[in-house]
Design an enzyme around this catalytic site. Structure first.
Site, mmCIF file in Angstrom:
data_model
loop_
_atom_site.group_PDB
_atom_site.id
_atom_site.type_symbol
_atom_site.label_atom_id
_atom_site.label_comp_id
_atom_site.label_asym_id
_atom_site.label_seq_id
_atom_site.Cartn_x
_atom_site.Cartn_y
_atom_site.Cartn_z
ATOM 1 C CE LYS A 135 -94.322 1.772 -39.540
ATOM 2 N NZ LYS A 135 -93.636 2.100 -38.460
ATOM 3 C CB SER A 219 -92.199 4.875 -40.069
ATOM 4 O OG SER A 219 -92.546 4.040 -39.136
ATOM 5 C CB SER A 243 -92.169 5.326 -36.726
ATOM 6 O OG SER A 243 -91.139 5.447 -36.867
#
Length: 565
Positions: A135, A219, A243
């Site tokens: 990420k 996210s 997330s």
């Protein structure tokens, strides 16, 4: 390199084009890419058409299988890395999932691993030659971290004079390199990280590979979308309110929210310094074996020696063995294992596909002889409020500052701190911490009390609940986060188990029901199986804090011996 002194739209456009320029011409999809209306699902045969047979075989092998091949010398790290770079490039063109590309550096790193293996006849470490995606919060030498902020382009976390740009690496990155992993890309995130969708002013929207009208979640949405398209065998996201778990569920993946056992040191984040509810690093993978491999490998690096926030607990095999003994006994003695069942959180009922997924797991567990107890804990509405009070204590100052670096607008999906609010003072923050402590105590005592309802003399072994009340959403239609928010506030271990996907002819809308809230009404009335079809659905298996070994073992049993038997 993007220009300096231009407006935010130009900066974003240049950055977006710069990412695409990193893709070799031979890996670009020829002609016009099919629209979402023409081809909603780009997994499987659709993406395979752009790969050769060998690339398909390599990229559709899970992380455990890849490491077995690379660690024995049967496959080279270079071959594996090139195959995943190619597939990741295709994935980005289809669903918009990559913030940063470092294919050339990855192939060079893979060559070094092959050279080492040729000389010493052994792997560098337990992840030798395994491509791992990250990420876009983790810093990798040679590439930027924008975290979705236009104002971070050409800087180090918004500071244009910081010498760490292009040179600094996060602790997780260092440990992955020590383990022999190959880092080749960083995946898309929403601006601020604080939303269940992945959208920012640099890349735009990251779509769900199974239905490109739907969200990939957030996210860690880019990470999950890439893994779902098998452009990565596994990677790492972060989770402060769901997330890792929401993208895992939305993309049919395994996901783990551990309790502070993996290193966050040196990673970018939002509202840094807020410590009432901590964000944690967690892995995602297409297989449970891959999930465990990544988690256990990082623990072997003793991350607590380099990150003061990591809890010093190595992988505990005795807990795995004890859980396996319980499972073995439960196969012949009904009631040895007991599970709590949270049917709804008091705020939003599960929509039909989520209710079916949860129901199928519960039904299979009951059929296998396990005890199911209705879970009626302290108010999840209260728990979610405490968490959101903590995340908004700065009145939106952090978000406004970083958006203000470029003058970019806040994406519509980013609901927190949209308007300037009054910052909470020290006493108000203290009150939030007290409320959190009291809530955790109440939840702990409730969990303890369930020993009077089981046949084991122990409280329930785990709790089953939705990840969100709905399957993957259309843009800006998220109506449910409390299922993941509360477990973050409690700092509980959570494993996402992929279960099913939305079926048009099966998951028909509820015809009548008593709504729990306005959010519930919205979630139910907006659900349409003809729109949401094919969206994956997973469920959460919750354990108490630091029960990762137990939950992973139970999750494997539930999936392989209960659901798939």
């Amino acid at each position: 390199m993007v220009s300096v002194g231009t407006d935010w739209k130009a900066l974003a456009s240049e950055k977006r084009d710069a990412v695409l320029a990193q893709i070799p011409d031979a890996w670009k999809i020829p002609g016009t890419i099919s629209s979402a209306d023409e081809v909603p699902d780009v997994t499987g045969p659709y993406i395979q058409q752009f790969l050769d047979a060998r690339e398909i075989m390599v990229t559709e092998t899970d992380a455990v299988g890849i490491v077995e091949k690379t660690s024995s010398g049967e496959w080279t790290a270079v071959e594996v890395t090139k195959a995943f770079c190619h597939r990741a490039a295709l994935a980005h063109q289809l669903v918009n999932c990559l913030h940063e590309i470092c294919f050339d550096a990855a192939i060079e790193n893979a060559q070094q691993l092959d050279t080492y293996f040729a000389e010493y006849k052994q792997p560098v470490g337990p992840l030798h030659g395994l491509p791992v995606s990250l990420k876009d919060q983790f810093h990798i030498k040679g590439i930027e971290t924008t975290m979705g902020y236009v104002g971070w382009i050409g800087t180090f976390q918004g500071n244009k004079d910081d010498p760490r740009r292009f040179t600094f690496e996060s602790e997780l990155v260092k440990e992955l390199r020590n383990l022999g992993a190959v880092l080749y890309c960083k995946t898309s995130v929403p601006t601020t990280l604080m939303t269940t969708e992945t959208v920012n002013n640099i890349l735009g929207y990251t779509w769900n590979p199974r239905n490109r009208h739907l969200s990939s979640g957030g996210s860690s949405g880019g990470e999950a979308a890439l893994i779902a398209l098998k452009g990565s065998p596994g990677g790492f996201g972060t989770d402060i309110g769901g997330s890792v778990r929401i993208p895992a569920s939305y993309n049919g993946l395994w996901g783990l929210r551990p309790c502070g056992r993996l290193p966050y040191e040196g990673a970018a984040t939002s509202i840094d310094g807020q410590n009432t509810v901590l964000s944690v690093v967690g892995p995602l993978s297409s297989s449970l074996g891959g999930l465990k491999l990544l988690f256990k490998a990082i623990l072997q690096q003793q991350p607590w020696l380099h990150d003061p926030m990591v809890i010093e607990i190595p992988w505990r095999e005795p807990i795995v063995e004890e859980t396996q003994r319980l499972i073995t006994k439960a196969k012949s003695t009904p009631g040895v294992l007991a599970f709590g069942l949270l049917r709804h959180d008091g705020i939003v009922h599960p929509t039909p596909p989520v209710a079916r997924a949860l129901g199928s797991v519960v039904s299979a567990l009951r059929q296998a002889g396990h005890k199911i107890i209705e879970w009626d804990p302290p108010s999840h509405k209260l728990g979610a409020k405490i968490l959101m009070d903590a995340l908004t204590a700065d009145g939106g100052a952090d978000v406004r500052y970083h958006l203000g670096l470029s003058g970019e607008p806040q994406p519509e999906q980013i609901g927190v701190n949209r308007q300037q609010e009054e910052q909470k003072n020290v006493l108000e923050v203290a009150a939030i911490n007290i409320a959190k402590r009291e809530y955790k105590k109440a939840y702990l005592e409730y969990w303890n009390s369930t020993k009077d309802l089981t046949d084991t003399g122990r409280p329930v072994d785990a709790v089953l609940c939705p990840v969100t009340a709905h399957s993957p959403i259309t843009p800006n239609k998220s109506r449910s986060m409390e299922y993941t928010l509360v477990s973050s506030l409690l700092d509980y271990t959570a494993v996402v188990i992929p279960v099913t996907h939305v079926k048009k002819e099966v998951d028909l809308p509820h015809t009548s029901m008593e709504y729990l809230s306005e959010w519930d009404k919205l979630a139910q009335t907006e659900y349409d199986p003809k729109v949401h079809f094919n969206g994956p659905v997973g469920i959460q298996l919750l354990g108490r804090c630091l029960e990762e070994e137990k939950m992973l073992t139970l999750a494997e049993y539930i999936k392989t011996e209960v659901l798939d038997r």
